[in-house]
Scaffold this active site. Structure first.
Site, PDB file in Angstrom:
ATOM      1  N   ARG A  54      15.544  28.495  48.333  1.00 57.55           N
ATOM      2  CA  ARG A  54      16.675  29.268  48.046  1.00 57.55           C
ATOM      3  C   ARG A  54      16.366  30.336  46.722  1.00 57.55           C
ATOM      4  NH1 ARG A  54      16.362  27.889  43.497  1.00 57.55           N
ATOM      5  NH2 ARG A  54      18.188  28.827  43.152  1.00 57.55           N
ATOM      6  N   ALA A  56      17.056  34.330  45.429  1.00 53.03           N
ATOM      7  CA  ALA A  56      17.110  35.856  46.339  1.00 53.03           C
ATOM      8  C   ALA A  56      15.586  36.102  46.626  1.00 53.03           C
ATOM      9  CB  ALA A  56      17.843  36.889  45.488  1.00 53.03           C
ATOM     10  N   ARG A  91      20.981  34.146  55.450  1.00 54.07           N
ATOM     11  CA  ARG A  91      22.052  34.074  54.428  1.00 54.07           C
ATOM     12  C   ARG A  91      22.420  35.595  54.146  1.00 54.07           C
ATOM     13  NH1 ARG A  91      20.565  30.592  49.401  1.00 54.07           N
ATOM     14  NH2 ARG A  91      22.911  30.489  49.180  1.00 54.07           N
ATOM     15  N   ASP A 243      21.573  38.016  42.879  1.00 50.87           N
ATOM     16  CA  ASP A 243      21.409  38.107  44.452  1.00 50.87           C
ATOM     17  C   ASP A 243      21.544  39.491  45.017  1.00 50.87           C
ATOM     18  OD1 ASP A 243      22.187  35.420  43.870  1.00 50.87           O
ATOM     19  OD2 ASP A 243      20.992  35.239  45.905  1.00 50.87           O
ATOM     20  N   LYS A 254      25.501  33.771  41.798  1.00 50.44           N
ATOM     21  CA  LYS A 254      26.243  32.290  42.064  1.00 50.44           C
ATOM     22  C   LYS A 254      27.447  32.159  41.483  1.00 50.44           C
ATOM     23  CE  LYS A 254      24.918  29.772  44.291  1.00 50.44           C
ATOM     24  NZ  LYS A 254      25.093  29.737  45.515  1.00 50.44           N
TER      25      LYS A 254
HETATM   26  O1  MRU Z   1      22.593  29.931  46.528  1.00 56.77           O
HETATM   27  P1  MRU Z   1      21.240  30.088  45.980  1.00 56.77           P
HETATM   28  O2  MRU Z   1      20.833  28.772  45.187  1.00 56.77           O
HETATM   29  O3  MRU Z   1      20.350  30.784  46.853  1.00 56.77           O
HETATM   30  O4  MRU Z   1      21.622  31.023  44.683  1.00 56.77           O
HETATM   31  C1  MRU Z   1      20.699  31.290  43.787  1.00 56.77           C
HETATM   32  C2  MRU Z   1      21.167  32.301  42.600  1.00 56.77           C
HETATM   33  O5  MRU Z   1      22.440  32.694  42.918  1.00 56.77           O
HETATM   34  C3  MRU Z   1      20.338  32.899  41.920  1.00 56.77           C
HETATM   35  O6  MRU Z   1      20.824  33.006  40.570  1.00 56.77           O
HETATM   36  C4  MRU Z   1      19.765  34.350  42.365  1.00 56.77           C
HETATM   37  O7  MRU Z   1      19.207  34.033  43.406  1.00 56.77           O
HETATM   38  C5  MRU Z   1      18.762  34.781  41.283  1.00 56.77           C
HETATM   39  S1  MRU Z   1      17.369  34.133  41.772  1.00 56.77           S
HETATM   40  C6  MRU Z   1      15.954  34.729  40.809  1.00 56.77           C
END
Ligand code: MRU
Length: 371
Positions: A54, A56, A91, A243, A254
């Protein structure tokens, strides 16, 4: 980054067979460090959907390798387009996934079938290597902010970060955590407040584990504690990942990020967002109206998994079994609440002009499309 002294990336091609793809199963952290082997695009899609991987930038890189696995088995155009669509649909919020698949297809559509699998592995490796370089650059640009605060106050710098935007969320270094690692490595006295978010609590499960393995001082807090700490002067700086950033500077991240931004704004705490170029969606200008927000299963909220006192890993229910649960996984922080963006090309205001000053070629291309 290092796990107890050994350097790792979060995705890599197996060195023994030269083609399968290795990842850490992030659903097992921090209890167990399990390495998974992906051998076909369906396994890659499952890893993304189930959040074995997980973050981005990482899901973009794993999707790229997933397409390479697909082409190894069947390099026809029909199979390539089918599997690319399957991977892109895993996703919805992180734009890096779409960006990586489009970049792969742009090269592969122009490559004869016989050379597609090799080209796909090369392009996926380029995406992964560029992500590492970009995250390192983000680290250097964010480090300057930490150095400024340390120089001005002459005491420990307290940062707050939300969710996990560390090396586990990218190929290496991380986005929000890259400046923290670099400041730590330079010997700056810093401490991280690590928060949630419920339901999956990537802060407690992943960020705390990452920072701990690298020796960075940190404290885990509940999702909702950040505002209180800011009111009491215990946060010098917030850095979060993202993201998707619109070309006007709105930030999807998030769930709960927006509330942190509101609290930071109310308490004059700088709120910075760290991102590589692949996270900017140049097609979108209104984050609230245009960014799709992933709704995940209510079961993520109604249960929680952890280590029981007898050492076993157990999943327990934490709410009445007849209550419904809603689980929006991301929110959008309007650009007006963001102090600035830390990109691989430097820092800028969270505005169309700010982003255009760092990415003039992308802004000009967008202008031409709209004209
Ligand atoms: O649902 P997730 O765990 O994939 O969400 C991750 C996040 O929201 C991170 O803050 C975002 O992807 C930035 S990662 C460098």
């Amino acid at each position: 980054m290092k796990i107890d002294g050994t350097p790792y990336r979060s995705v890599w091609v197996d060195q023994q067979d030269g083609w399968s793809v290795r990842i850490f199963d992030q659903t097992r952290l921090p209890w167990s460090l399990d390495i998974l082997r992906l051998t076909d695009p369906r396994e890659a899609a499952h890893a993304i959907r189930s959040m074995q991987v997980r973050g981005a930038p990482l899901i973009g890189a794993v999707a790229a390798y997933g397409l390479a696995l697909a082409l190894r088995a069947d390099a026809s155009t029909a199979a390539m387009e089918r599997d690319a669509a399957m991977l892109a649909g895993t996703r919805p919020t992180a734009v890096n996934l779409r960006w990586a698949i489009e970049r792969m297809l742009a090269r592969l559509r122009a490559t004869p079938e016989a050379g597609r699998a090799r080209a796909a592995y090369d392009e996926a490796a380029a995406i992964a290597d560029e992500d590492v370089a970009q995250c390192a650059a983000i680290g250097r640009h964010g480090l300057e902010l930490i150095q400024q605060i340390a120089g001005r106050t002459g005491r420990r710098v307290n940062l707050l970060t939300h969710c996990n935007a560390g090396w586990l969320a990218t190929v290496d270094w991380g986005t929000a955590l890259a400046p923290i690692y670099m400041a730590h490595d330079q010997g700056i006295d810093l401490h991280g407040w690590v928060d949630g978010p419920r339901p999956r609590d990537q802060g407690a499960f992943l960020t705390a584990w990452e920072l701990g393995r690298h020796g960075v001082k940190h404290t885990v807090i509940a999702d909702n504690a950040g505002g209180h700490l800011m009111q009491h002067g215990q946060v010098d700086l917030v850095i979060v990942g993202t993201d998707r950033v619109t070309r006007t500077g709105d930030v999807a991240n998030k769930i709960g990020t927006y509330l942190k931004a509101l609290a930071a704004h109310d308490n004059n705490v700088p709120f910075w967002v760290a991102l590589p170029a692949s996270t900017i969606d140049w097609d979108v200008s209104d984050g609230l109206a245009e960014i799709p927000i992933e709704e995940r299963a209510g079961a993520e909220l109604s249960t929680i998994t952890g280590r029981a006192m007898d050492g076993s890993i157990a999943t327990v229910r934490v709410m009445p079994s007849d209550s419904p649960a809603a689980n929006p996984a991301f929110d959008v922080t309007p650009a007006r609440l963001v102090t600035g963006l830390i990109t691989d090309r430097g820092r800028c205001k969270a505005t169309a002009e700010g982003l255009a000053s760092l990415f003039p070629e992308r802004a000009a291309a967008q202008h031409a499309t709209l004209a």
